[in-house]
Design a protein around this motif. Structure first.
Motif, PDB file in Angstrom:
ATOM      1  N   ASN A 245       0.847  -1.185   0.000  1.00  0.00           N
ATOM      2  CA  ASN A 245       0.000   0.000   0.000  1.00  0.00           C
ATOM      3  C   ASN A 245       0.892   1.247   0.000  1.00  0.00           C
ATOM      4  O   ASN A 245       1.560   1.525   0.995  1.00  0.00           O
ATOM      5  N   PRO A 246       0.953   2.006  -1.097  1.00  0.00           N
ATOM      6  CA  PRO A 246       1.843   3.177  -1.137  1.00  0.00           C
ATOM      7  C   PRO A 246       1.398   4.321  -0.240  1.00  0.00           C
ATOM      8  O   PRO A 246       2.218   5.142   0.161  1.00  0.00           O
ATOM      9  N   GLU A 247       0.124   4.375   0.084  1.00  0.00           N
ATOM     10  CA  GLU A 247      -0.397   5.440   0.948  1.00  0.00           C
ATOM     11  C   GLU A 247      -1.067   4.802   2.163  1.00  0.00           C
ATOM     12  O   GLU A 247      -2.102   4.154   2.021  1.00  0.00           O
ATOM     13  N   PRO A 248      -0.487   4.944   3.348  1.00  0.00           N
ATOM     14  CA  PRO A 248      -1.075   4.302   4.535  1.00  0.00           C
ATOM     15  C   PRO A 248      -2.435   4.883   4.875  1.00  0.00           C
ATOM     16  O   PRO A 248      -2.658   6.093   4.782  1.00  0.00           O
ATOM     17  N   ARG A 249      -3.338   3.980   5.267  1.00  0.00           N
ATOM     18  CA  ARG A 249      -4.680   4.413   5.654  1.00  0.00           C
ATOM     19  C   ARG A 249      -4.834   4.508   7.179  1.00  0.00           C
ATOM     20  O   ARG A 249      -5.780   5.137   7.645  1.00  0.00           O
ATOM     21  N   PHE A 250      -3.952   3.855   7.910  1.00  0.00           N
ATOM     22  CA  PHE A 250      -4.064   3.930   9.370  1.00  0.00           C
ATOM     23  C   PHE A 250      -3.550   5.284   9.853  1.00  0.00           C
ATOM     24  O   PHE A 250      -2.687   5.905   9.238  1.00  0.00           O
ATOM     25  N   GLU A 251      -4.125   5.730  10.945  1.00  0.00           N
ATOM     26  CA  GLU A 251      -3.758   7.019  11.509  1.00  0.00           C
ATOM     27  C   GLU A 251      -2.826   6.905  12.702  1.00  0.00           C
ATOM     28  O   GLU A 251      -2.031   7.817  12.955  1.00  0.00           O
ATOM     29  N   ARG A 252      -2.917   5.783  13.419  1.00  0.00           N
ATOM     30  CA  ARG A 252      -2.104   5.649  14.632  1.00  0.00           C
ATOM     31  C   ARG A 252      -1.777   4.185  14.862  1.00  0.00           C
ATOM     32  O   ARG A 252      -2.601   3.302  14.611  1.00  0.00           O
ATOM     33  N   ALA A 253      -0.560   3.931  15.304  1.00  0.00           N
ATOM     34  CA  ALA A 253      -0.141   2.585  15.675  1.00  0.00           C
ATOM     35  C   ALA A 253      -0.326   2.410  17.177  1.00  0.00           C
ATOM     36  O   ALA A 253       0.034   3.295  17.965  1.00  0.00           O
ATOM     37  N   LEU A 254      -0.907   1.267  17.553  1.00  0.00           N
ATOM     38  CA  LEU A 254      -1.177   0.999  18.973  1.00  0.00           C
ATOM     39  C   LEU A 254      -0.099   0.089  19.534  1.00  0.00           C
ATOM     40  O   LEU A 254       0.208  -0.961  18.957  1.00  0.00           O
ATOM     41  N   GLY A 255       0.472   0.491  20.643  1.00  0.00           N
ATOM     42  CA  GLY A 255       1.500  -0.322  21.275  1.00  0.00           C
ATOM     43  C   GLY A 255       2.133   0.428  22.428  1.00  0.00           C
ATOM     44  O   GLY A 255       1.931   1.637  22.603  1.00  0.00           O
ATOM     45  N   ASN A 256       2.897  -0.299  23.214  1.00  0.00           N
ATOM     46  CA  ASN A 256       3.536   0.278  24.387  1.00  0.00           C
ATOM     47  C   ASN A 256       5.025  -0.057  24.355  1.00  0.00           C
ATOM     48  O   ASN A 256       5.420  -1.228  24.419  1.00  0.00           O
ATOM     49  N   LEU A 257       5.840   0.973  24.228  1.00  0.00           N
ATOM     50  CA  LEU A 257       7.283   0.747  24.199  1.00  0.00           C
ATOM     51  C   LEU A 257       7.813   0.294  25.554  1.00  0.00           C
ATOM     52  O   LEU A 257       8.864  -0.359  25.623  1.00  0.00           O
ATOM     53  N   GLU A 258       7.105   0.624  26.607  1.00  0.00           N
ATOM     54  CA  GLU A 258       7.562   0.251  27.947  1.00  0.00           C
ATOM     55  C   GLU A 258       6.956  -1.082  28.380  1.00  0.00           C
ATOM     56  O   GLU A 258       6.496  -1.229  29.519  1.00  0.00           O
ATOM     57  N   SER A 259       6.974  -2.052  27.489  1.00  0.00           N
ATOM     58  CA  SER A 259       6.559  -3.417  27.825  1.00  0.00           C
ATOM     59  C   SER A 259       7.821  -4.267  27.888  1.00  0.00           C
ATOM     60  O   SER A 259       8.544  -4.393  26.895  1.00  0.00           O
ATOM     61  N   PHE A 260       8.070  -4.839  29.048  1.00  0.00           N
ATOM     62  CA  PHE A 260       9.323  -5.563  29.280  1.00  0.00           C
ATOM     63  C   PHE A 260       9.029  -7.046  29.521  1.00  0.00           C
ATOM     64  O   PHE A 260       7.909  -7.429  29.898  1.00  0.00           O
ATOM     65  N   VAL A 261      10.033  -7.850  29.288  1.00  0.00           N
ATOM     66  CA  VAL A 261       9.925  -9.301  29.492  1.00  0.00           C
ATOM     67  C   VAL A 261      11.053  -9.743  30.412  1.00  0.00           C
ATOM     68  O   VAL A 261      12.088  -9.073  30.538  1.00  0.00           O
ATOM     69  N   ALA A 262      10.818 -10.869  31.067  1.00  0.00           N
ATOM     70  CA  ALA A 262      11.882 -11.483  31.868  1.00  0.00           C
ATOM     71  C   ALA A 262      12.859 -12.165  30.921  1.00  0.00           C
ATOM     72  O   ALA A 262      12.479 -13.046  30.155  1.00  0.00           O
ATOM     73  N   ILE A 263      14.097 -11.737  30.939  1.00  0.00           N
ATOM     74  CA  ILE A 263      15.097 -12.268  30.017  1.00  0.00           C
ATOM     75  C   ILE A 263      15.539 -13.648  30.497  1.00  0.00           C
ATOM     76  O   ILE A 263      16.075 -13.793  31.584  1.00  0.00           O
ATOM     77  N   PRO A 264      15.319 -14.706  29.682  1.00  0.00           N
ATOM     78  CA  PRO A 264      15.705 -16.061  30.104  1.00  0.00           C
ATOM     79  C   PRO A 264      17.210 -16.270  30.004  1.00  0.00           C
ATOM     80  O   PRO A 264      17.951 -15.427  29.482  1.00  0.00           O
ATOM     81  N   ASP A 265      17.674 -17.397  30.526  1.00  0.00           N
ATOM     82  CA  ASP A 265      19.091 -17.739  30.452  1.00  0.00           C
ATOM     83  C   ASP A 265      19.510 -17.946  29.002  1.00  0.00           C
ATOM     84  O   ASP A 265      18.736 -18.421  28.168  1.00  0.00           O
ATOM     85  N   PHE A 266      20.760 -17.606  28.752  1.00  0.00           N
ATOM     86  CA  PHE A 266      21.268 -17.719  27.382  1.00  0.00           C
ATOM     87  C   PHE A 266      21.273 -19.163  26.908  1.00  0.00           C
ATOM     88  O   PHE A 266      21.044 -19.432  25.725  1.00  0.00           O
ATOM     89  N   GLN A 267      21.528 -20.113  27.802  1.00  0.00           N
ATOM     90  CA  GLN A 267      21.605 -21.521  27.400  1.00  0.00           C
ATOM     91  C   GLN A 267      20.264 -22.011  26.856  1.00  0.00           C
ATOM     92  O   GLN A 267      20.227 -22.801  25.905  1.00  0.00           O
ATOM     93  N   LEU A 268      19.158 -21.532  27.429  1.00  0.00           N
ATOM     94  CA  LEU A 268      17.841 -21.928  26.934  1.00  0.00           C
ATOM     95  C   LEU A 268      17.600 -21.396  25.523  1.00  0.00           C
ATOM     96  O   LEU A 268      17.079 -22.102  24.659  1.00  0.00           O
ATOM     97  N   LEU A 269      18.010 -20.152  25.296  1.00  0.00           N
ATOM     98  CA  LEU A 269      17.833 -19.577  23.965  1.00  0.00           C
ATOM     99  C   LEU A 269      18.744 -20.258  22.949  1.00  0.00           C
ATOM    100  O   LEU A 269      18.368 -20.440  21.784  1.00  0.00           O
ATOM    101  N   GLU A 270      19.933 -20.631  23.383  1.00  0.00           N
ATOM    102  CA  GLU A 270      20.890 -21.253  22.464  1.00  0.00           C
ATOM    103  C   GLU A 270      20.381 -22.595  21.951  1.00  0.00           C
ATOM    104  O   GLU A 270      20.622 -22.968  20.799  1.00  0.00           O
ATOM    105  N   VAL A 271      19.659 -23.323  22.811  1.00  0.00           N
ATOM    106  CA  VAL A 271      19.091 -24.596  22.378  1.00  0.00           C
ATOM    107  C   VAL A 271      17.976 -24.357  21.361  1.00  0.00           C
ATOM    108  O   VAL A 271      17.873 -25.068  20.347  1.00  0.00           O
ATOM    109  N   ARG A 272      17.166 -23.334  21.581  1.00  0.00           N
ATOM    110  CA  ARG A 272      16.022 -23.080  20.699  1.00  0.00           C
ATOM    111  C   ARG A 272      16.422 -22.512  19.343  1.00  0.00           C
ATOM    112  O   ARG A 272      15.591 -22.490  18.433  1.00  0.00           O
ATOM    113  N   VAL A 273      17.666 -22.041  19.198  1.00  0.00           N
ATOM    114  CA  VAL A 273      18.077 -21.472  17.926  1.00  0.00           C
ATOM    115  C   VAL A 273      18.091 -22.524  16.829  1.00  0.00           C
ATOM    116  O   VAL A 273      18.057 -22.200  15.634  1.00  0.00           O
TER     117      VAL A 273
END
Length: 454
Positions: A245-273
């Motif tokens: 779509n070359p011309e956006p029709r939405f006026e505002r994006a909904l979201g919260n930049l201050e939404s945080f997550v608990a960062i898991p251990d690196f070893q768990l992420l390394e297995v899931r890669v």
């Protein structure tokens, strides 16, 4: 070199009966092959990653991230091209499982002869069928299936990349909206400083130079508002272009930049890669090369061609017909497929090296993103809990003190600039944090919140 035809004589009735049995057997095998290639399990496997969504979502005024991802997955032209290639490979899988076609041959010899002898002229009709032995057909079909599965993983990788790109551009729109609010707030503060300076100059408590400086600061704030607005328009267009779509029709994006997550251990992420489609594609590519190697090994075994037919001598002698049965086998004297076998083996080794390289690359990217995420999280906490509260209090005290004549204009201007810089830095840290979350989720191919579920 081929074995000569073995000619046997029998009654035409018995021979035709045997020939019909041979044809029925050949076409039965072909029918089984077609049934296997059209089996429900195979078609279901080919449709993996190309599900059809019946209801196309429309672009709304207030756009969420999930809605933006849906629009991109449905309408992105680059992704659609990869989907069509995956479907095209389904035809190659079907073709790889087909039996060779039978060959019918009609011969007429001594067509110019005028002799009426029984051997002066004869007509022959033969049907030949090539039988692949050594597991060539199954190996060829397996290689084609693995090629398509590799393409499906490539399509999944493109989907994941597109989702991550949509999330990052959507994040820029969110950050752009916040920068716009911050620039407007800075403009409002600059206007208050101008008003305060005007009062002090009017009352004779400050020289006119302070009002000029305040007006310059206000003009700078207005330029920053303009720049923030242009950037926001650009990011909105970039986001809409991801679904064509070359011309956006939405006026505002909904979201919260201050939404945080608990960062898991690196070893768990390394297995899931290892779930990343790029890793799965490299593994499928290795399996496909191994299947091609097995196919080249099977091609060392020569195939068998069986021929059956009848020959009729002359036209004046009744029932002068002979049955023909032939067997043809190439002798692997010079060509034993040794060159193709060597090439296939080297390609297996190359695929194994590439698979190891992709694994190392994904782990390196994950390590870099994880360390950067830890750093961004630390920076956010420091800015939110220490720096920003101090900067706000400093500006509040400087504003009040300037109105009371306890602080000069330069101290007020410095407090205002410090507050704005730290607010911008905090907003950038939030954007970096969310971008790094997107990158880690792209690498592990799942939401990071899944690690926090019981």
């Amino acid at each position: 070199m081929r074995i000569n035809e073995l000619v046997t004589e029998s009654s035409p009735r018995h021979f035709i009966y045997r020939l019909l049995l041979l044809l029925i057997l050949s076409f039965f095998i072909a029918a089984v092959s077609v049934a296997e290639s059209n089996a429900p399990g195979a078609s279901a496997r080919h449709q993996t990653g190309t599900s059809i969504i019946q209801h196309t979502p429309a672009e709304e005024n207030e756009l969420t991230l999930s809605h933006a991802i849906q629009l991109a997955l449905l309408h992105n032209p680059d992704l659609a091209a990869f989907a069509k290639e995956t479907l095209a490979l389904q035809g190659l899988v079907t073709q790889a499982g087909l039996l060779p076609n039978p060959v019918i041959q009609l011969d007429t010899e001594d067509v110019t002869s005028r002799s009426h002898g029984p051997a002066a002229r004869f007509d022959s009709i033969r049907i030949s069928q090539l039988f692949e032995i050594g597991g060539k057909r199954s190996a060829r079909r397996l290689a084609a299936q693995l090629t398509q599965e590799s393409a499906e993983q490539d399509y999944a990788a493109r989907q994941l990349d597109l989702i991550a790109k949509v999330a990052n551009v959507f994040l820029e729109v969110l950050a752009g909206q916040e920068r716009m609010k911050l620039a407007l707030a800075g403009q409002e503060l600059a206007q208050k400083v101008v008003d305060a300076a005007s009062k002090r100059v009017k009352s004779g408590k400050a020289p006119p130079l302070e009002k000029t400086r305040a007006q310059v600061a206000l003009a700078t704030a207005e330029i920053e508002v303009e720049q923030a607005q242009r950037n926001l328009v650009s990011f909105r267009k970039q986001l809409a272009l991801l679904w064509g779509n070359p011309e956006p029709r939405f006026e505002r994006a909904l979201g919260n930049l201050e939404s945080f997550v608990a960062i898991p251990d690196f070893q768990l992420l390394e297995v899931r890669v290892r779930q990343n489609p790029l890793a799965l594609r490299s593994l499928k590519n290795l399996e496909q090369r191994e299947a091609l190697f097995l196919l080249e090994k099977a091609r060392r075994i020569p195939d068998v061609t069986i021929t059956a037919g009848i020959r009729r001598y002359g036209h004046d002698i009744p029932n002068d017909t002979t049955a023909l049965v032939g067997l043809s086998i190439p002798l692997p004297v010079f060509d034993r497929n040794q060159g193709n076998l060597l090439a296939a083996q080297q390609r297996v080794n190359r695929a194994a090296d590439k698979q190891a390289a992709v694994d190392l690359q994904l782990r390196a990217l994950l390590t870099q993103a994880y360390e950067s995420l830890i750093s961004a999280d630390t920076q956010i906490n420091k800015l939110r809990n220490e720096i920003l509260p101090g900067a706000r209090e400093t500006f509040r005290m400087a504003s009040r003190g300037y109105e009371l004549g306890r602080f000069n204009f330069l101290e007020l201007l410095d407090a205002q600039r410090t507050l704005f810089q730290n607010q911008t830095l905090y907003l950038q840290a939030l954007a970096d944090y969310q971008r790094l979350i997107n990158e880690i989720e792209r690498l592990i191919a799942e939401p990071i919140e899944n690690f926090n579920k019981p």
